[in-house]
Write an enzyme that holds these catalytic residues in place. Structure first.
Site, PDB file in Angstrom:
ATOM      1  N   HIS A   2       0.838  -1.199   0.000  1.00 14.81           N
ATOM      2  CA  HIS A   2       0.000   0.000   0.000  1.00 14.81           C
ATOM      3  C   HIS A   2       0.876   1.254   0.000  1.00 14.81           C
ATOM      4  O   HIS A   2       1.877   1.301   0.716  1.00 14.81           O
ATOM      5  CB  HIS A   2      -0.900   0.008   1.238  1.00 14.81           C
ATOM      6  N   ASP A  58       2.847  -5.797   2.218  1.00  9.39           N
ATOM      7  CA  ASP A  58       1.645  -5.088   2.669  1.00  9.39           C
ATOM      8  C   ASP A  58       1.948  -3.631   3.069  1.00  9.39           C
ATOM      9  O   ASP A  58       1.649  -2.728   2.297  1.00  9.39           O
ATOM     10  CB  ASP A  58       0.988  -5.866   3.834  1.00  9.39           C
ATOM     11  N   ARG A  86      -1.158  16.226   1.450  1.00  8.92           N
ATOM     12  CA  ARG A  86      -2.080  17.345   1.196  1.00  8.92           C
ATOM     13  C   ARG A  86      -2.101  17.815  -0.260  1.00  8.92           C
ATOM     14  O   ARG A  86      -3.043  18.481  -0.656  1.00  8.92           O
ATOM     15  CB  ARG A  86      -1.709  18.563   2.067  1.00  8.92           C
ATOM     16  N   HIS A  98      -8.953  -7.809  -1.405  1.00  8.89           N
ATOM     17  CA  HIS A  98      -8.449  -8.456  -0.188  1.00  8.89           C
ATOM     18  C   HIS A  98      -9.539  -9.431   0.275  1.00  8.89           C
ATOM     19  O   HIS A  98     -10.725  -9.073   0.273  1.00  8.89           O
ATOM     20  CB  HIS A  98      -8.279  -7.442   0.948  1.00  8.89           C
ATOM     21  N   GLU A 127      -8.252 -12.659   5.163  1.00 11.26           N
ATOM     22  CA  GLU A 127      -7.208 -12.188   6.087  1.00 11.26           C
ATOM     23  C   GLU A 127      -7.803 -12.220   7.497  1.00 11.26           C
ATOM     24  O   GLU A 127      -7.523 -13.122   8.269  1.00 11.26           O
ATOM     25  CB  GLU A 127      -6.747 -10.778   5.708  1.00 11.26           C
TER      26      GLU A 127
END
Ligand SMILES: [Zn+2]
Length: 359
Positions: A18, A291, A73, A210, A213
């Site tokens: 990610h 991950d 931002r 996903h 899990e």
């Protein structure tokens, strides 16, 4: 050449990581300084932030993850994160990463005044720089934060899936290749998202939810049957259902497995209990990934070392597992073939070198 050097030198691909979760403490501090938001951090000292990053438990993990999301931002921030991600790839000889990113959080859930065009522009600037400077390839999976797809009473709300799909389709020119389903699996089953996933597949995006899990086999089955999953993020809990294992084996649906993440988040108590080697031995299509690497104090090379040191994998098996990630990648065919032929050439040379050094 020892096993650590062999793993380092092996060209690798990673298909489950990610973007926010790959952000290092240095970058978090840089973003907080950039936006005068140092009050969001526990300290202004890098060493303290490194300590803060050490994994404790899920609420603490979430606190850091949400802080990172809040500190991003501007389009330049997205470019920076992408560039830093590529820097880590180069340092570990990761040639290809398929990075999961959750645009909805930044465009709709948090009010930052950012539109999808701003975000895509930033991500693309970082990706171009990554290719030029490090020669690495990045593609994106845009995922739905699944828990935002339901109201408090558990009724499905299509809005966040629909927006995410729009963004993913808009981003195809900028390297979006997959459509994912992330966030909290418990209480957010895959089935209601079927419509969006079928549209995504019609738009030639891979279905990469996903599943399996924190939830068990039913979630994996739902991902296959309702979402036509091309791959499964995690999927390890399929081990609890022998019929499901047969289905995964027959269809050779790749599993994106993250051993250290599973231990940190208590899917398994220890690596000795982790089903990776069993799933592999049964003939399922497995890959190894990190991950959210800095949040779990993990590296991709470290995960391969676990396979060797904890599960007893030999170098030929490491090569086979590493190759799987290139095969399962969603990148366009031309680039995939190039990456695969480079992998085959370099891994063969490495195995030869290793044999010579053993003699
Ligand atoms: Zn994940």
């Amino acid at each position: 050449m020892n096993i650590t050097e062999f793993i380092h030198n092996l060209p690798k691909a990673e298909i489950h990581v990610h973007l926010e979760g790959a952000t290092e403490p240095e970058t978090v501090l840089e973003l907080a300084q950039r936006h005068k938001m140092l009050d969001r951090l526990p300290s202004t000292q890098l060493e303290d932030i490194r300590q803060w990053f050490v994994f404790r438990d899920f609420p603490h993990f979430l606190e850091i993850y949400l802080t990172i999301q809040d500190l991003i931002r501007t389009p330049e921030d997205f470019a920076l994160l992408t560039y830093k991600c590529a820097e880590k790839m180069a340092a570990q000889n990761i040639r290809y990463r398929e990075v999961t990113f959750t645009p909805y959080t930044h465009t709709n859930y948090l009010d930052k005044g950012l539109g999808i065009k701003d975000i895509l522009g930033g991500l693309e600037a970082g990706r171009v720089q990554a290719r030029e400077e490090f020669g690495v390839e990045i593609r994106w999976v845009f995922d739905i934060p699944r828990n935002l797809g339901f109201d408090k009473a558990g009724n499905y709300k299509p809005e966040c899936a629909e927006r995410t799909l729009e963004y993913a389709i808009e981003g195809k020119e900028q390297g979006v290749v997959g459509f994912g389903l992330g966030g909290f699996e418990v209480g957010a089953p895959p089935e209601p998202f079927a419509h969006s996933f079928s549209e995504a597949r019609a738009a030639s995006l891979l279905s990469v939810p996903h599943a399996g899990e924190t939830e068990g086999p039913a979630s994996v089955r739902g991902a296959i049957e309702a979402l036509d999953a091309d791959r499964i993020g995690h999927g390890v809990r399929a081990i609890e259902d022998s019929e499901l294992l047969l289905l995964l084996k027959e269809r050779q649906i790749p599993l994106e497995i993250n051993p250290t993440s599973n231990i940190c988040l208590h899917v398994y108590r220890s690596l000795a209990e982790h089903p990776f080697p069993h799933l592999d031995r049964m003939g399922l299509f497995v890959t190894v990934n990190t991950d959210d690497p800095p949040l779990f104090n993990a590296t991709l090379n470290g995960e391969y070392e676990l396979l060797a040191n904890v599960f007893g994998y030999q170098v030929h098996d490491l090569v086979r597992i590493a190759r799987n990630a290139f095969v399962a990648a969603g990148v366009e065919d031309e680039v995939k073939q190039r990456l695969l032929s480079e992998f085959d050439k370099q891994s063969t040379e490495l195995l030869e070198q290793l044999e010579k050094s053993d003699q």
